[in-house]
Motif scaffolding. Structure first.
Motif, PDB file in Angstrom:
ATOM      1  N   ARG A   1       0.564  -1.086   0.274  1.00 38.16           N
ATOM      2  CA  ARG A   1       0.102   0.374   0.134  1.00 38.16           C
ATOM      3  C   ARG A   1       1.072   1.462  -0.115  1.00 38.16           C
ATOM      4  O   ARG A   1       0.785   2.244  -0.322  1.00 38.16           O
ATOM      5  N   ASP A   2       1.825   1.372   1.048  1.00 36.41           N
ATOM      6  CA  ASP A   2       2.685   1.946   0.896  1.00 36.41           C
ATOM      7  C   ASP A   2       4.114   1.949   0.430  1.00 36.41           C
ATOM      8  O   ASP A   2       4.937   2.720   1.018  1.00 36.41           O
ATOM      9  N   HIS A   3       4.155   1.503  -0.267  1.00 34.53           N
ATOM     10  CA  HIS A   3       5.739   0.767  -1.163  1.00 34.53           C
ATOM     11  C   HIS A   3       5.604   0.110  -2.388  1.00 34.53           C
ATOM     12  O   HIS A   3       4.770  -0.797  -2.594  1.00 34.53           O
ATOM     13  N   GLU A   4       6.526   0.145  -3.006  1.00 37.43           N
ATOM     14  CA  GLU A   4       6.895   0.426  -4.466  1.00 37.43           C
ATOM     15  C   GLU A   4       6.502  -1.217  -4.903  1.00 37.43           C
ATOM     16  O   GLU A   4       6.210  -1.730  -5.539  1.00 37.43           O
ATOM     17  N   PHE A   5       7.535  -1.632  -3.995  1.00 35.17           N
ATOM     18  CA  PHE A   5       8.386  -3.009  -3.699  1.00 35.17           C
ATOM     19  C   PHE A   5       7.808  -3.587  -2.185  1.00 35.17           C
ATOM     20  O   PHE A   5       7.542  -2.451  -1.266  1.00 35.17           O
ATOM     21  N   LEU A   6       8.374  -4.977  -1.858  1.00 33.27           N
ATOM     22  CA  LEU A   6       8.527  -5.289  -0.777  1.00 33.27           C
ATOM     23  C   LEU A   6       9.322  -4.631   0.242  1.00 33.27           C
ATOM     24  O   LEU A   6       8.965  -4.680   1.325  1.00 33.27           O
ATOM     25  N   ALA A   7      10.775  -4.507  -0.714  1.00 31.38           N
ATOM     26  CA  ALA A   7      11.402  -3.955   0.419  1.00 31.38           C
ATOM     27  C   ALA A   7      12.024  -2.224   0.236  1.00 31.38           C
ATOM     28  O   ALA A   7      10.736  -1.448   0.228  1.00 31.38           O
ATOM     29  N   CYS A   8      13.244  -2.340  -0.656  1.00 39.81           N
ATOM     30  CA  CYS A   8      13.391  -0.783  -0.821  1.00 39.81           C
ATOM     31  C   CYS A   8      13.017  -0.748  -2.806  1.00 39.81           C
ATOM     32  O   CYS A   8      11.313  -1.060  -2.769  1.00 39.81           O
ATOM     33  N   ASP A   9      14.032  -0.455  -3.191  1.00 40.20           N
ATOM     34  CA  ASP A   9      14.099  -0.922  -5.261  1.00 40.20           C
ATOM     35  C   ASP A   9      13.975  -2.205  -4.697  1.00 40.20           C
ATOM     36  O   ASP A   9      13.632  -3.520  -4.091  1.00 40.20           O
ATOM     37  N   TYR A  10      13.507  -3.165  -6.195  1.00 34.73           N
ATOM     38  CA  TYR A  10      13.642  -4.297  -6.912  1.00 34.73           C
ATOM     39  C   TYR A  10      14.613  -4.847  -6.480  1.00 34.73           C
ATOM     40  O   TYR A  10      15.523  -4.475  -6.425  1.00 34.73           O
ATOM     41  N   SER A  11      14.674  -6.096  -5.691  1.00 37.98           N
ATOM     42  CA  SER A  11      15.179  -7.106  -5.062  1.00 37.98           C
ATOM     43  C   SER A  11      15.079  -8.173  -5.607  1.00 37.98           C
ATOM     44  O   SER A  11      13.164  -9.377  -5.865  1.00 37.98           O
ATOM     45  N   ILE A  12      15.155  -9.383  -4.987  1.00 40.06           N
ATOM     46  CA  ILE A  12      14.988 -10.635  -4.758  1.00 40.06           C
ATOM     47  C   ILE A  12      14.059 -11.308  -4.520  1.00 40.06           C
ATOM     48  O   ILE A  12      13.932 -12.265  -3.856  1.00 40.06           O
ATOM     49  N   ALA A  13      13.739 -10.124  -3.008  1.00 36.86           N
ATOM     50  CA  ALA A  13      12.503 -10.454  -2.440  1.00 36.86           C
ATOM     51  C   ALA A  13      11.133 -10.348  -3.244  1.00 36.86           C
ATOM     52  O   ALA A  13      10.352 -11.229  -3.313  1.00 36.86           O
ATOM     53  N   ASP A  14      10.978  -9.132  -3.867  1.00 40.22           N
ATOM     54  CA  ASP A  14       9.940  -9.117  -4.911  1.00 40.22           C
ATOM     55  C   ASP A  14      10.054 -10.708  -6.242  1.00 40.22           C
ATOM     56  O   ASP A  14       9.179 -10.951  -6.621  1.00 40.22           O
ATOM     57  N   ILE A  15      11.480 -10.509  -6.340  1.00 38.78           N
ATOM     58  CA  ILE A  15      11.609 -11.847  -7.916  1.00 38.78           C
ATOM     59  C   ILE A  15      10.683 -13.302  -6.836  1.00 38.78           C
ATOM     60  O   ILE A  15      10.144 -13.990  -7.597  1.00 38.78           O
ATOM     61  N   ALA A  16      11.473 -13.356  -5.530  1.00 40.26           N
ATOM     62  CA  ALA A  16      10.791 -14.922  -5.025  1.00 40.26           C
ATOM     63  C   ALA A  16       9.903 -15.311  -4.907  1.00 40.26           C
ATOM     64  O   ALA A  16       8.782 -16.272  -5.132  1.00 40.26           O
ATOM     65  N   CYS A  17       8.930 -13.605  -4.646  1.00 40.59           N
ATOM     66  CA  CYS A  17       7.196 -13.876  -4.059  1.00 40.59           C
ATOM     67  C   CYS A  17       6.328 -13.582  -5.210  1.00 40.59           C
ATOM     68  O   CYS A  17       5.763 -14.328  -5.269  1.00 40.59           O
ATOM     69  N   TRP A  18       6.973 -13.221  -6.164  1.00 38.77           N
ATOM     70  CA  TRP A  18       7.008 -13.144  -7.358  1.00 38.77           C
ATOM     71  C   TRP A  18       6.567 -14.336  -8.187  1.00 38.77           C
ATOM     72  O   TRP A  18       4.791 -14.965  -8.647  1.00 38.77           O
ATOM     73  N   ALA A  19       7.182 -15.537  -8.196  1.00 37.49           N
ATOM     74  CA  ALA A  19       6.799 -16.589  -8.516  1.00 37.49           C
ATOM     75  C   ALA A  19       5.887 -17.053  -7.957  1.00 37.49           C
ATOM     76  O   ALA A  19       5.247 -18.487  -8.787  1.00 37.49           O
ATOM     77  N   TRP A  20       5.909 -16.915  -6.959  1.00 34.07           N
ATOM     78  CA  TRP A  20       4.449 -18.000  -6.606  1.00 34.07           C
ATOM     79  C   TRP A  20       3.356 -17.471  -6.363  1.00 34.07           C
ATOM     80  O   TRP A  20       2.247 -17.777  -6.561  1.00 34.07           O
TER      81      TRP A  20
END
Length: 246
Positions: free
Chosen positions: A164-183
């Protein structure tokens, strides 16, 4: 300049990485990251339907008999080839190796790591149970279907609130976004509607529009040859395993 806009990383030699792979969410994580990094790699299929994951050569690399796994033939320390299994460990290794998608500043790096750990501990295992009881179980278990479908709904809500208040899950686009997106890519199999999670849907569609994500997600899809993953023989191999003598 965000990390996703950074200059291409230095190459470590042609096709330094061997990726032992099958097109599953955990496999997609690594192909997506490698495509984002423009890292040359050799795709080594491991047909989990046939039991290739139990072959001695593969077990020497991945003793847990799971894909993905990698062998880096040109590690940055200049030593002998380095083998690594577990998707989260591989993502962190490759991101650190190339200096992208994992921040150097401690607080930002730990924020990425917490969401990566959340995917490994919560999102992935719950999604796996949803898939099993909704699609693969040999009998209908209403309690299990309801339990895990409700839990995946809750986890989608956790991501939606964060985004809601963040463009990505952490700061910038990161391996966290990649890992979650795949699921989250399998949201239809989870019996969820992305429209019910507008911030998650915005994030999902933005990442899906990245060329490297699209290429990495489709990598090796032809390996399935249009056949179902869960044939009778594959069911025995994938769902009937117990401890083996080593």
């Amino acid at each position: 300049m965000t990390r996703s806009q950074a200059a291409p990383p230095q190459r470590h030699g042609p096709a330094a990485i061997d990726l032992y792979y099958w097109p599953t969410p955990n496999g997609w994580k690594v192909t997506i990251l490698l495509e984002e990094l423009t890292e040359a790699y050799n795709l080594v299929p491991v047909d989990i339907r046939r039991g290739d994951q139990f072959q001695p050569d593969f077990l020497a690399i991945s003793p847990s008999n799971k894909i993905p796994a990698i062998v880096d033939h040109a590690p940055v320390d200049g030593g002998v080839p380095y083998a690594l299994f577990e998707s989260a460990a591989i993502l962190a290794y490759l991101a650190e190796r190339n200096g992208q998608f994992l921040p150097r500043r401690a607080r930002e790096r730990h924020t990425v790591n917490q969401w990566l750990a959340w995917q490994i501990a919560s999102l992935g295992p719950t999604a796996g149970q949803v898939h099993h009881f909704r699609e693969y179980a040999s009998e209908i278990v209403p309690y299990a279907i309801e339990r895990f479908t409700n839990e995946i709904n809750r986890l989608y809500g956790v991501m939606n609130a964060r985004l809601r208040d963040h463009e990505f899950l952490a700061c910038d686009y990161s391996i966290a976004d990649i890992a979650c997106w795949a699921w989250v890519r399998l949201w239809r199999h989870h019996d969820q509607q992305l429209a019910s999670f507008p911030h998650l849907q915005r994030w999902f569609e933005a990442i899906a529009a990245r060329p490297a994500v699209n290429k990495g997600f489709r990598m090796g899809n032809e390996l399935r040859q249009g056949s179902s993953t869960m044939t009778a023989a594959a069911r025995t191999i994938l769902l009937g395993q117990r401890a083996r003598d080593v």
